[in-house]
Motif scaffolding. Structure first.
Motif, PDB file in Angstrom:
ATOM      1  N   THR A  73       0.830  -1.207   0.000  1.00 56.41           N
ATOM      2  CA  THR A  73       0.000   0.000   0.000  1.00 56.41           C
ATOM      3  C   THR A  73       0.864   1.256   0.000  1.00 56.41           C
ATOM      4  OG1 THR A  73      -1.630  -1.223   1.282  1.00 56.41           O
ATOM      5  CG2 THR A  73      -1.836   1.182   1.278  1.00 56.41           C
ATOM      6  N   ALA A  74       0.519   2.191  -0.872  1.00 59.22           N
ATOM      7  CA  ALA A  74       1.215   3.483  -0.880  1.00 59.22           C
ATOM      8  C   ALA A  74       0.884   4.229   0.410  1.00 59.22           C
ATOM      9  CB  ALA A  74       0.790   4.294  -2.085  1.00 59.22           C
ATOM     10  N   THR A  75       1.834   4.989   0.926  1.00 60.18           N
ATOM     11  CA  THR A  75       1.593   5.739   2.166  1.00 60.18           C
ATOM     12  C   THR A  75       1.511   7.235   1.904  1.00 60.18           C
ATOM     13  OG1 THR A  75       3.918   6.100   2.692  1.00 60.18           O
ATOM     14  CG2 THR A  75       2.941   4.016   3.433  1.00 60.18           C
ATOM     15  N   ALA A  76       1.565   7.612   0.639  1.00 54.81           N
ATOM     16  CA  ALA A  76       1.557   9.037   0.284  1.00 54.81           C
ATOM     17  C   ALA A  76       1.015   9.164  -1.133  1.00 54.81           C
ATOM     18  CB  ALA A  76       2.966   9.608   0.373  1.00 54.81           C
ATOM     19  N   THR A  77       0.710  10.398  -1.523  1.00 54.29           N
ATOM     20  CA  THR A  77       0.229  10.623  -2.885  1.00 54.29           C
ATOM     21  C   THR A  77       1.345  10.381  -3.891  1.00 54.29           C
ATOM     22  OG1 THR A  77       0.726  12.958  -2.569  1.00 54.29           O
ATOM     23  CG2 THR A  77      -1.554  12.273  -2.213  1.00 54.29           C
ATOM     24  N   GLY A  78       2.580  10.404  -3.433  1.00 51.56           N
ATOM     25  CA  GLY A  78       3.721  10.160  -4.316  1.00 51.56           C
ATOM     26  C   GLY A  78       4.983  10.633  -3.633  1.00 51.56           C
ATOM     27  N   TYR A 102      -0.237   2.648   9.794  1.00 44.28           N
ATOM     28  CA  TYR A 102       0.744   3.647   9.340  1.00 44.28           C
ATOM     29  C   TYR A 102       0.047   4.826   8.679  1.00 44.28           C
ATOM     30  CZ  TYR A 102       4.946   5.673   7.272  1.00 44.28           C
ATOM     31  OH  TYR A 102       5.967   6.538   6.929  1.00 44.28           O
ATOM     32  N   ASN A 103      -0.932   4.534   7.832  1.00 48.66           N
ATOM     33  CA  ASN A 103      -1.547   5.604   7.037  1.00 48.66           C
ATOM     34  C   ASN A 103      -2.469   6.519   7.847  1.00 48.66           C
ATOM     35  OD1 ASN A 103      -0.095   4.932   4.838  1.00 48.66           O
ATOM     36  ND2 ASN A 103      -1.756   4.003   3.679  1.00 48.66           N
ATOM     37  N   GLN A 104      -2.567   6.268   9.151  1.00 43.53           N
ATOM     38  CA  GLN A 104      -3.241   7.244  10.011  1.00 43.53           C
ATOM     39  C   GLN A 104      -2.249   8.289  10.524  1.00 43.53           C
ATOM     40  OE1 GLN A 104      -5.717   5.351  13.028  1.00 43.53           O
ATOM     41  NE2 GLN A 104      -6.100   3.675  11.592  1.00 43.53           N
ATOM     42  N   TYR A 105      -0.939   8.055  10.309  1.00 48.23           N
ATOM     43  CA  TYR A 105       0.122   8.976  10.740  1.00 48.23           C
ATOM     44  C   TYR A 105      -0.113   9.410  12.193  1.00 48.23           C
ATOM     45  CZ  TYR A 105      -0.455   9.326   5.647  1.00 48.23           C
ATOM     46  OH  TYR A 105      -0.657   9.043   4.314  1.00 48.23           O
ATOM     47  N   ALA A 106      -0.481   8.454  13.010  1.00 52.26           N
ATOM     48  CA  ALA A 106      -0.881   8.769  14.384  1.00 52.26           C
ATOM     49  C   ALA A 106       0.338   8.961  15.291  1.00 52.26           C
ATOM     50  CB  ALA A 106      -1.739   7.621  14.932  1.00 52.26           C
ATOM     51  N   PHE A 107       0.106   9.544  16.423  1.00 57.03           N
ATOM     52  CA  PHE A 107       1.160   9.630  17.425  1.00 57.03           C
ATOM     53  C   PHE A 107       0.555   9.484  18.814  1.00 57.03           C
ATOM     54  CE2 PHE A 107      -0.211  13.829  16.187  1.00 57.03           C
ATOM     55  CZ  PHE A 107      -0.470  14.467  17.390  1.00 57.03           C
ATOM     56  N   TYR A 189       7.227   9.288   9.229  1.00 56.47           N
ATOM     57  CA  TYR A 189       6.034   9.566   8.398  1.00 56.47           C
ATOM     58  C   TYR A 189       6.377  10.464   7.213  1.00 56.47           C
ATOM     59  CZ  TYR A 189       3.082   7.753  12.223  1.00 56.47           C
ATOM     60  OH  TYR A 189       2.500   6.990  13.183  1.00 56.47           O
ATOM     61  N   PRO A 190       5.599  10.338   6.150  1.00 56.32           N
ATOM     62  CA  PRO A 190       5.826  11.190   4.969  1.00 56.32           C
ATOM     63  C   PRO A 190       5.576  12.658   5.300  1.00 56.32           C
ATOM     64  CG  PRO A 190       4.376   9.337   4.443  1.00 56.32           C
ATOM     65  CD  PRO A 190       4.532   9.368   5.937  1.00 56.32           C
ATOM     66  N   ASP A 191       6.151  13.501   4.486  1.00 60.36           N
ATOM     67  CA  ASP A 191       5.915  14.934   4.636  1.00 60.36           C
ATOM     68  C   ASP A 191       4.412  15.217   4.584  1.00 60.36           C
ATOM     69  OD1 ASP A 191       7.529  17.634   4.361  1.00 60.36           O
ATOM     70  OD2 ASP A 191       5.706  17.807   3.158  1.00 60.36           O
ATOM     71  N   PRO A 192       3.917  16.125   5.439  1.00 60.31           N
ATOM     72  CA  PRO A 192       2.477  16.410   5.452  1.00 60.31           C
ATOM     73  C   PRO A 192       1.913  16.771   4.080  1.00 60.31           C
ATOM     74  CG  PRO A 192       3.535  17.425   7.342  1.00 60.31           C
ATOM     75  CD  PRO A 192       4.639  16.832   6.508  1.00 60.31           C
ATOM     76  N   VAL A 194       2.287  15.416   1.303  1.00 61.06           N
ATOM     77  CA  VAL A 194       1.940  14.274   0.442  1.00 61.06           C
ATOM     78  C   VAL A 194       1.142  13.199   1.194  1.00 61.06           C
ATOM     79  CG1 VAL A 194       3.855  14.577  -1.172  1.00 61.06           C
ATOM     80  CG2 VAL A 194       4.188  13.152   0.875  1.00 61.06           C
ATOM     81  N   ARG A 195       0.712  13.497   2.412  1.00 61.57           N
ATOM     82  CA  ARG A 195      -0.070  12.478   3.145  1.00 61.57           C
ATOM     83  C   ARG A 195      -1.416  12.259   2.477  1.00 61.57           C
ATOM     84  NH1 ARG A 195       1.527  13.661   9.533  1.00 61.57           N
ATOM     85  NH2 ARG A 195       3.760  13.532   9.126  1.00 61.57           N
ATOM     86  N   LEU A 196      -1.891  11.027   2.554  1.00 54.95           N
ATOM     87  CA  LEU A 196      -3.193  10.703   1.987  1.00 54.95           C
ATOM     88  C   LEU A 196      -4.268  11.295   2.879  1.00 54.95           C
ATOM     89  CD1 LEU A 196      -2.271   6.952   1.467  1.00 54.95           C
ATOM     90  CD2 LEU A 196      -2.346   8.701  -0.312  1.00 54.95           C
ATOM     91  N   SER A 197      -5.309  11.839   2.296  1.00 54.41           N
ATOM     92  CA  SER A 197      -6.392  12.369   3.136  1.00 54.41           C
ATOM     93  C   SER A 197      -7.213  11.202   3.642  1.00 54.41           C
ATOM     94  CB  SER A 197      -7.260  13.332   2.350  1.00 54.41           C
ATOM     95  OG  SER A 197      -7.680  12.725   1.171  1.00 54.41           O
ATOM     96  N   ASN A 198      -7.570  11.237   4.887  1.00 56.43           N
ATOM     97  CA  ASN A 198      -8.398  10.147   5.428  1.00 56.43           C
ATOM     98  C   ASN A 198      -9.204  10.676   6.604  1.00 56.43           C
ATOM     99  OD1 ASN A 198      -6.498  10.368   7.455  1.00 56.43           O
ATOM    100  ND2 ASN A 198      -5.421   8.494   6.941  1.00 56.43           N
TER     101      ASN A 198
END
Ligand code: HEC
Length: 198
Positions: A73-78, A102-107, A189-192, A194-198
């Motif tokens: 699964t991709a974790t960013a738009t690119g 991971y894709n929730q970019y939680a902390f 985590y990826p740079d904000p 390029v994060r996927l919206s969720n």
């Protein structure tokens, strides 16, 4: 009939393309701007130039992660602009165990990725002649608590060279930096942007 100017344009393109070739639309794989100033269109064009070579390289020796991570699964738009991994462009993929979390970019102090999580990060940069240069595939694997990796947050760090060979990495080198993300289970985590919206 070919005019002189189209011939000159073709010659220039061939020159610019060098051994890296060009994209189907004729865009040569040479990038004049400083990567830090890249617009999204340049980021996309650079990735298009190298996307196939990267995956083929990491898989060339049958590496167990290098051969399969592109199905994850991709974790960013690119990819995004160079950053902490040595001025490289970066693009991370997460395996099935890791992806949802991971894709929730939680902390949070109690955030712990499930055992078996694997994160694989493609990297590439520009050579001095402004053509793309593949970099290592950086990997983090979450293992059971209580083993040798405990001092590194139960992460095992590894990497694959662009030619598919295993790359030796020092656990402390990777973790000394990653441990800064203490409340993100050591993940940057990826740079904000390029994060996927969720
Ligand atoms: C100087 C600091 C630094 C060092 C050293 C470093 N990393 Fe990272 N790493 C980061 C940062 C910051 C991120 C998240 C932002 C990004 O992707 O650029 C990251 C992201 C990653 C990711 C994607 C998962 C995540 O954390 O979100 C992997 C996999 C990874 N690094 C592996 C490694 C490996 C393997 C090494 C050692 C060879 C290493 N890193 C060394 C800073 C570092």
């Amino acid at each position: 009939m070919k005019t002189l100017s189209t011939l000159a344009a073709a010659a220039t393109l061939a020159l610019l393309g060098g051994t890296q070739g060009a994209l189907a639309d004729g865009h040569a794989c040479v990038f004049e701007n400083d990567p830090i100033d890249f617009e999204q269109s340049e980021i996309d064009a650079l990735y298009a130039c190298i996307v196939d070579d990267l995956a083929a390289g990491y898989a060339a020796e049958g590496h167990e992660i290098g051969s399969v991570y592109r199905e994850w699964t991709a974790t960013a738009t690119g990819p995004y602009n160079p950053g902490p991994h040595g001025d490289r462009f970066l693009n991370t993929f997460a395996n099935d165990v890791a992806a949802d979390q991971y894709n929730q970019y939680a902390f949070g102090d109690d955030l712990v990725m499930p055992v078996g999580s694997i994160l694989a990060k493609e990297s590439y940069s520009l050579r001095k002649d402004n053509t793309p240069r593949p970099g290592p595939l950086f990997i983090m694997t979450k293992v059971e608590a209580g083993g040798d990796a405990e001092e590194f947050g139960n992460w095992v760090y590894s990497a694959v060279q662009p030619n598919g060979k295993n790359m030796g990495v020092k656990q402390s080198f990777c973790h000394n930096c990653h441990q800064a993300f203490a409340d993100q289970d050591s993940m940057g985590y990826p740079d904000p942007s390029v994060r996927l919206s969720n």
